[in-house]
Design a protein around this motif. Sequence first.
Motif, PDB file in Angstrom:
ATOM      1  N   GLU A 128      -1.428   2.624 -12.350  1.00  0.00           N
ATOM      2  CA  GLU A 128      -0.082   2.259 -12.797  1.00  0.00           C
ATOM      3  C   GLU A 128       0.111   0.749 -12.863  1.00  0.00           C
ATOM      4  O   GLU A 128       0.666   0.211 -13.822  1.00  0.00           O
ATOM      5  N   HIS A 129      -0.365   0.041 -11.820  1.00  0.00           N
ATOM      6  CA  HIS A 129      -0.120  -1.399 -11.747  1.00  0.00           C
ATOM      7  C   HIS A 129      -1.337  -2.247 -12.110  1.00  0.00           C
ATOM      8  O   HIS A 129      -1.242  -3.473 -12.164  1.00  0.00           O
ATOM      9  N   ASN A 130      -2.478  -1.586 -12.304  1.00  0.00           N
ATOM     10  CA  ASN A 130      -3.715  -2.287 -12.664  1.00  0.00           C
ATOM     11  C   ASN A 130      -4.150  -3.291 -11.589  1.00  0.00           C
ATOM     12  O   ASN A 130      -4.868  -4.251 -11.873  1.00  0.00           O
ATOM     13  N   SER A 131      -3.718  -3.064 -10.356  1.00  0.00           N
ATOM     14  CA  SER A 131      -4.067  -3.964  -9.253  1.00  0.00           C
ATOM     15  C   SER A 131      -5.257  -3.393  -8.481  1.00  0.00           C
ATOM     16  O   SER A 131      -5.414  -2.169  -8.376  1.00  0.00           O
ATOM     17  N   PRO A 132      -6.135  -4.257  -7.952  1.00  0.00           N
ATOM     18  CA  PRO A 132      -7.317  -3.770  -7.231  1.00  0.00           C
ATOM     19  C   PRO A 132      -6.947  -3.053  -5.938  1.00  0.00           C
ATOM     20  O   PRO A 132      -5.933  -3.366  -5.308  1.00  0.00           O
ATOM     21  N   ILE A 133      -7.759  -2.086  -5.537  1.00  0.00           N
ATOM     22  CA  ILE A 133      -7.514  -1.302  -4.325  1.00  0.00           C
ATOM     23  C   ILE A 133      -8.654  -1.548  -3.341  1.00  0.00           C
ATOM     24  O   ILE A 133      -9.823  -1.304  -3.657  1.00  0.00           O
ATOM     25  N   ALA A 134      -8.317  -2.027  -2.169  1.00  0.00           N
ATOM     26  CA  ALA A 134      -9.316  -2.274  -1.124  1.00  0.00           C
ATOM     27  C   ALA A 134      -9.581  -1.002  -0.328  1.00  0.00           C
ATOM     28  O   ALA A 134      -8.770  -0.068  -0.309  1.00  0.00           O
ATOM     29  N   ASN A 135     -10.744  -0.950   0.315  1.00  0.00           N
ATOM     30  CA  ASN A 135     -11.090   0.111   1.271  1.00  0.00           C
ATOM     31  C   ASN A 135     -11.145   1.507   0.649  1.00  0.00           C
ATOM     32  O   ASN A 135     -10.837   2.500   1.314  1.00  0.00           O
ATOM     33  N   VAL A 136     -11.524   1.569  -0.607  1.00  0.00           N
ATOM     34  CA  VAL A 136     -11.709   2.868  -1.268  1.00  0.00           C
ATOM     35  C   VAL A 136     -13.049   3.451  -0.837  1.00  0.00           C
ATOM     36  O   VAL A 136     -14.068   2.763  -0.827  1.00  0.00           O
ATOM     37  N   SER A 137     -13.047   4.720  -0.501  1.00  0.00           N
ATOM     38  CA  SER A 137     -14.266   5.395  -0.058  1.00  0.00           C
ATOM     39  C   SER A 137     -15.071   5.871  -1.258  1.00  0.00           C
ATOM     40  O   SER A 137     -14.540   6.506  -2.168  1.00  0.00           O
ATOM     41  N   MET A 138     -16.374   5.551  -1.234  1.00  0.00           N
ATOM     42  CA  MET A 138     -17.294   6.013  -2.274  1.00  0.00           C
ATOM     43  C   MET A 138     -18.328   6.913  -1.591  1.00  0.00           C
ATOM     44  O   MET A 138     -19.287   6.443  -0.979  1.00  0.00           O
ATOM     45  N   ASP A 139     -18.113   8.214  -1.664  1.00  0.00           N
ATOM     46  CA  ASP A 139     -18.958   9.189  -0.989  1.00  0.00           C
ATOM     47  C   ASP A 139     -20.155   9.523  -1.872  1.00  0.00           C
ATOM     48  O   ASP A 139     -20.001  10.063  -2.968  1.00  0.00           O
ATOM     49  N   PHE A 140     -21.377   9.222  -1.384  1.00  0.00           N
ATOM     50  CA  PHE A 140     -22.590   9.454  -2.163  1.00  0.00           C
ATOM     51  C   PHE A 140     -22.981  10.926  -2.239  1.00  0.00           C
ATOM     52  O   PHE A 140     -23.928  11.297  -2.933  1.00  0.00           O
TER      53      PHE A 140
END
Length: 319
Positions: free
Chosen positions: A27-39
């Motif tokens: 919605e805001h096109n702002s970066p998101i910190a601490n997103v989990s990337m599960d392999f």
Amino acid sequence: MNIKFLFVLLVNIAYSQSKKNVICDSEHNSPIANVSMDFMNGYGIYSNEDGFVDYNVLPDRFIVSHLSYKDSILNKNEIKDSIFLKSKNLILKEVFLTKRESSLNLKQKSKKAKNHGDFTKTIFPSVGLEFCFFIDNDGHNNSFLKLVTIPIINKSFEFKGGKQKLVPKHFKDLIAINVYSSKDYRPYECLPEFSFTKVIDSEHNDTDFTIELNEISIPSEGLFVSVKFMGNVDDEDRLIVELPYKKIQYKDEIRKISKNLMPLIPLIKMDNARCFLRYEFSESNNWLPISEYNFKIKNQSLDQKSLGIDIGYKIIYNN
């Protein structure tokens, strides 16, 4: 070899080696910190403060998740520069938003963290490890949690000059602090409005570290506070996005070995410990009591049936 083809090939290699992706709010096109990337293989990583992840670290297929956003399953070859996540539009829990009224009759209850200093009786953290502990209301109508103190050990054995020596270990990690509601004395729902991150390091934290919690209201059923290890940080306290494991040759196969983080978390015999643990990237990331978790303890004399993390805390109340 055609010179033009060679040039294009070198450009593509250089691009793939330097390419990073940004995780953004749709919605805001702002970066998101601490997103989990599960392999999806027992390992995973997190985006850094600017929402960056290293394209080369990602597997062919992975799950993207965050407390405040909807999960997505993505294929590496289908993503471009940015990955957009949709907000969950969370509703805050009113019971936890109670503000403490000023009072001249405030009382305080404090407890110190306990530590034994024995690195053989510890949890070895790795990226995605999260442990939580119960905070009791103690029957007070108006009680507030000011802080918790986590015991740590930052020493371990290593070989030097052909001999095994106990030496201090340097560490500088990013941890996430979360608050969970309590149901039947188990962690239940995460309350993202109280989540934040903190850098801990060996220079300022020797035997414990303190987490300030800004006087969170403790409901009658109590609550849980958790600590999750997210990885090492650089000299500017920015999360280092890297593979969470090492590859080693074992006989005729390549095996993945988790990269352990420091500090170690001491385990102590406790009655009614109500301490739980999980790995976010494990096949089943459900909370388990530490006493039931399947990990090896180097010192077999430690009875796993009564294990806990003996934290410290400070609670204020006005009744």
